[in-house]
Write an enzyme that holds these catalytic residues in place. Structure first.
Site, short mmCIF file in Angstrom:
data_model
loop_
_atom_site.label_atom_id
_atom_site.label_comp_id
_atom_site.label_asym_id
_atom_site.label_seq_id
_atom_site.Cartn_x
_atom_site.Cartn_y
_atom_site.Cartn_z
N GLN A 145 61.95 66.78 33.37
CA GLN A 145 62.86 67.06 34.51
C GLN A 145 63.66 68.73 34.55
OE1 GLN A 145 65.89 63.83 34.82
NE2 GLN A 145 64.88 62.95 33.06
N ASP A 148 73.16 69.53 26.30
CA ASP A 148 72.57 68.57 27.18
C ASP A 148 71.48 69.38 28.27
OD1 ASP A 148 72.11 66.50 28.80
OD2 ASP A 148 73.95 66.48 29.84
N GLU A 149 70.45 68.64 28.66
CA GLU A 149 69.64 69.26 29.49
C GLU A 149 68.99 70.40 28.82
OE1 GLU A 149 68.90 67.40 31.95
OE2 GLU A 149 70.57 66.30 32.94
N ARG A 161 66.15 58.42 40.02
CA ARG A 161 67.47 58.22 40.09
C ARG A 161 67.70 56.96 40.80
NH1 ARG A 161 68.66 61.10 37.07
NH2 ARG A 161 66.70 61.47 36.54
N LYS A 211 70.33 59.02 27.78
CA LYS A 211 70.44 60.20 27.14
C LYS A 211 72.10 60.36 27.16
CE LYS A 211 69.83 63.21 30.17
NZ LYS A 211 70.65 64.33 30.85
N THR A 212 72.76 60.33 28.21
CA THR A 212 74.06 60.50 28.19
C THR A 212 75.04 59.48 27.22
OG1 THR A 212 73.93 61.07 30.73
CG2 THR A 212 76.09 61.07 29.82
#
Length: 871
Positions: free
Chosen positions: A344, A264-265, A692, A76-77
């Site tokens: 998330q 983002d998010e 993670r 994603k990033t």
DNA sequence: TTTGGCCATTTTTTT
DNA sequence: AATGGCCAAA
């Protein structure tokens, strides 16, 4: 960060030609494609190398609304940063024309770094890349007067807000214990998250606080903020929203400015953030509506209208599609790209609306939706465990994460049991040291906890082991008393109207200015509607104050005036030193003989040191208000310790997840307050934790944990049984489970212990059965398992077993909560008792169900009676 | 006015 | 366990 220099020219910046290369509507696409074609001939740009087709599509679909549904670990990033690099590289926009929003400062920082990297570091920083809040401040500073503020307004933190509310509540003649400032601040927060000002809250909400004075107080609060020239976190978004609505011309300037918006998010946006985004991303149609939109934004049921009805938006699809059509018709579009993952979403408690992501294509019709489902981060075992766990949630899109190929040495997810949290920390420490011996870097390891109080035990342990660690988002530097005091001094100097700061330090160090004198100043200031510093200055010219107070106050005021005069002459670090010195603040700690004093002085030095990185005192104050965190130990190899919440977006080779016990994780409070959806959010949090990890994942649970200083017996988290067997490995014999008070002791109690070994044992299974067996409870018998953390049966039915009783709370027919109520104990002073952790002892005194016991070996402790057994 | 001691309450997560 | 609030004494 001082990433945002104060003096960037805003509109019509010299470096921004009115029309950078391709940009309006359809043309942009063509030009982009042309450019791309050219690039392809030459060989494609480096940054596109190694992207998979979906990622690549997400990067290259620059025009029109795009939603990227990106599962954990799917890059994603990388997509976000590459997309920005791509936009810049292709000449589609200048860095200053891109608005990129993240949730945390950490994410913003990282993004900047990575973009710089992609573009060879030659690009000037992106001025509009930051958190919602930091961008909000930046906008608000430019238009402060439209919100009734001056552009040097201060940002109040939670603590300031609570002190302020306390004053207001007391001024209202209310009992501040019945109506706590804290709970009211949370209410206000909730309102602001939804975009409600005092006039917009519902009648019910207004009534909910202080017998109907809620609204009134909210008004009074906003008024006070104005006179203080201050705002709270919520205002950083709310004020801009108000301004955009009231002044379409200003909004239009931003519309012209921002060609690309990236978020983002997105799953974590709350209603206010959503409104803010929509205002910026959706230009009202430029034809018919322009006029009405600019003059009467609220009267027309079109493009601008959604913003005044935030809460109905989610379900009123019709309205939105209409809006979408007009947006599409407009000649220039603003290209918004949101990235998120509904699995998330972990900020529901902060007002986040997952719905925002679920209805993206209604808000932005014609949106391209791209799913990233190839996970590059975790081993199949870890991914398998995470997917299986999250599948227990009902309200989700549902998506499949495709794992990488398995490798020979892939480890299953390890589940470990420990006797208590101390042992948990010890065992994790050992595990880490072992890994280190095998050549792993500490930087690649992290401990992710549910609640920050869990961190301390690990810190303690690592200190004794001499193991480097770094705490992220733990007890914060800027929340320490001495730092806050120093900051208060700086604030009064930089912003004379900051009464809260003034009140904080007028009498620190002690100057003999007590409540009485202060009240006088306060009242005078209120009456004349002036800052307290000014009021103080006026008052010392009169005879109102007692001579002693008067001279003390005179000195304070004179000091501040002098320091203010130095603002432009001295460097801000120099000034800071002068202030702390001349005010006697440093001396105060130097004279303090307590153990903490040296540390505090050290912290003050550190504070001054960290100021050096900022251009001005003001810039520094803003940084502190928004970031509240310092970079620590950047360079060294260290284990990271942080909460699950702050771990989102990060990844580590090895991850430890301690504290998987009912009540802690899922957290009792989430269950109590959020019911089923609360549980699902906790599960998503677990999912975040699991995902993670790249290679190794260790989950721990303990059977005894100290909560508020008292030992509680705990049972393993329900999430453990939601892990698939084939991917999980249960550590059968962990180090010294039972520790000093070993297994034998354990059994000696006749405590049919459910977790003696691991949860694959009959004991574990029995525990599981207990949990689902809604009628049974072991409480009748003293020798029954210590499962008092759970109640069984109907709501509120007590299970008195002579001492203490257990209440079960049933939500949706499922047991999710319990609480132990205190009833008088039937122990007597002098009784000989046994406690699982402390061994034998005698009851020294009794207080309800709490016993003070003199233990033979452990000394005197206070424990709840249900944890000891008479012998 | 300040200080010291006792009591009550507390902690989920963050910008 | 630790912090903050409140009260009584100096």
């Amino acid at each position: 960060m001082s990433d945002f220099p104060d003096d960037i020219p805003f509109f019509g910046e010299p470096d921004v030609p009115a029309t950078p290369k391709p940009q309006s509507g359809p043309k942009a696409g063509i030009a982009a494609r042309a450019m791309q074609a050219r690039n392809q001939q030459r060989g494609e740009p480096d940054y596109l190398q190694g992207l998979n087709p979906e990622q690549r599509q997400a990067v290259e679909t620059t025009e029109g609304p795009v939603l990227v549904l990106a599962g954990a670990g799917t890059g994603k990033t990388r997509v976000l940063t590459t997309r920005i690099a791509h936009i810049i590289q292709q000449g589609l926009a200048f860095p200053s024309q891109i608005l990129a929003v993240t949730f945390t400062n950490k994410a913003a920082r990282e993004m900047k770094e990575r973009i710089g990297h992609l573009l060879g570091g030659a690009v000037e920083g992106m001025p509009w890349l930051g958190t919602f809040h930091s961008i909000g401040v930046k906008m608000l500073r430019r238009h402060a007067e439209l919100a009734g503020l001056r552009s040097d307004f201060t940002i109040l933190d939670t603590d300031d807000v609570i002190r302020l509310l306390k004053q207001l509540i007391q001024a209202e003649g209310l009992d501040d214990k019945r109506w706590t400032p804290r709970s009211f601040s949370m209410m206000i927060d909730g309102w602001k998250n939804k975009g409600y000002g005092p006039s917009e809250i519902s009648e019910g909400d207004a009534r909910a606080f202080a017998n109907g004075k809620g609204r009134e107080l909210y008004y009074a609060y906003q008024e006070r903020l104005k006179t203080l020239n201050a705002c709270d976190f919520g205002d950083l978004l709310l004020h801009p929203i108000r301004i955009f609505r009231k002044h379409p011309d200003i909004l239009r300037e931003y519309h012209t400015k921002f060609r690309y918006i990236l978020v983002d998010e997105y799953q974590d946006t709350n209603t206010a953030q959503y409104m803010w985004l929509r205002l910026l991303a959706q230009r009202p149609s430029s034809n018919a509506n322009t006029q009405s939109a600019s003059t009467q934004p609220h009267s027309t049921p079109n493009a601008t209208d959604w913003s005044s009805e935030p809460m109905r938006g989610p379900h009123g699809a019709g309205e939105h599609s209409e809006l979408g059509v007009s947006a599409k018709k407009s000649t220039q579009q603003i290209n918004i790209c949101c990235v998120g993952d509904d699995d998330q979403s972990i900020y529901g408690w902060r007002g986040a609306e997952v719905d925002n992501i679920l209805r993206f294509d209604k808000d932005f019709p014609g949106a391209t939706i791209i799913r990233l489902e190839r996970n590059y981060r975790s081993t199949p075992h870890i991914l398998g465990a995470a997917s299986y766990l999250i599948a227990h949630n009902e309200g989700r899109f549902g998506k499949t994460l495709l794992p990488q190929a398995a490798s020979e040495d892939d480890q299953k997810v390890h589940v470990h049991a420990a006797w208590d949290s101390e042992e948990e920390a010890r065992a994790v420490g050992e595990e880490i040291e072992q890994a280190q011996r095998r050549g792993h870097l500490l930087n690649d390891m992290a401990i992710l906890v549910r609640a920050s109080f869990q961190m301390r035990e690990f810190e303690d342990r690592f200190v004794t082991l001499g193991l480097n660690y770094r705490v992220i988002g733990g007890p914060r530097f800027y929340e320490r008393q001495e730092i806050r005091d120093a900051m208060a001094y700086f604030r009064v100097v930089a912003q004379p109207a900051d009464d809260l700061a003034f009140e904080r330090i007028v009498n620190t160090p002690k100057r003999g200015l007590g409540e009485a004198s202060l009240r006088l100043v306060h009242d005078y200031a209120r009456a004349k509607n002036m800052p307290m510093l000014q009021a103080a200055e006026d008052l010392i010219a009169t005879e109102e104050l007692k001579p002693k107070a008067r001279s003390a106050l005179r000195e304070v005021v004179e000091n501040f005036r002098r320091w203010q005069g130095l603002l432009d002459n001295k460097s801000h670090t120099e000034l800071a030193e002068i202030i702390l010195d001349e005010s006697g603040y440093t001396a105060m700690w130097q004279n303090d003989r307590s153990a903490e004093a040296p540390g505090r002085l050290e912290n003050l030095k550190e504070l001054i040191r960290s100021m050096e990185e900022y251009e001005s005192l003001r810039g520094f104050l803003e940084h502190v208000a928004l970031v509240m965190d310092t970079e620590q130990n950047e360079g060294m190899d260290a284990v990271s310790i942080m909460t699950l919440h702050s771990a989102k977006g990060l990844e580590f080779q090895t991850v430890f997840l301690p504290g998987w016990e009912e009540g802690l994780f899922p957290h009792q409070r989430a269950l109590d307050e959020g019911g089923r959806s609360g549980l699902e959010e906790e599960r998503r949090l677990a999912y975040v934790g699991l995902t993670r990890a790249k290679k190794n994942l260790h989950i721990w649970f303990v059977s005894n944990r100290r909560i508020h200083g008292m030992w509680q017996t705990t049972i393993p988290s329900r999430f453990l049984e939601e892990l698939p067997e084939e991917h999980v490995d249960i550590a059968e014999s962990d180090s010294s489970y039972g520790g000093g008070y070993g297994q034998s002791r354990f059994d000696a109690v006749g405590r049919g212990d459910p977790f003696a070994n691991s949860y694959s044992t009959p004991g574990w299974q029995r525990a599981q059965q207990n949990r689902s067996d809604a009628t049974r409870n072991n409480w009748g018998s003293r020798s029954g398992a210590n499962v008092e953390r759970i109640g069984y049966g109907e709501t509120d039915s007590g299970f008195g077993a002579g001492r203490g009783s257990v209440k079960g709370k049933v939500i949706d027919g499922e047991l999710v909560a319990k609480s132990v109520s205190s009833t008088p104990s039937d122990f007597k002073v002098g009784d000989r008792v046994f406690h699982m952790k402390f061994g034998n002892g005698n009851v020294a005194s009794i207080d309800g169900n709490k016993l003070t016991i003199d233990f033979d070996h452990a000394g005197q402790k206070r424990v709840i009676d249900s944890f000891v057994k008479r012998v």
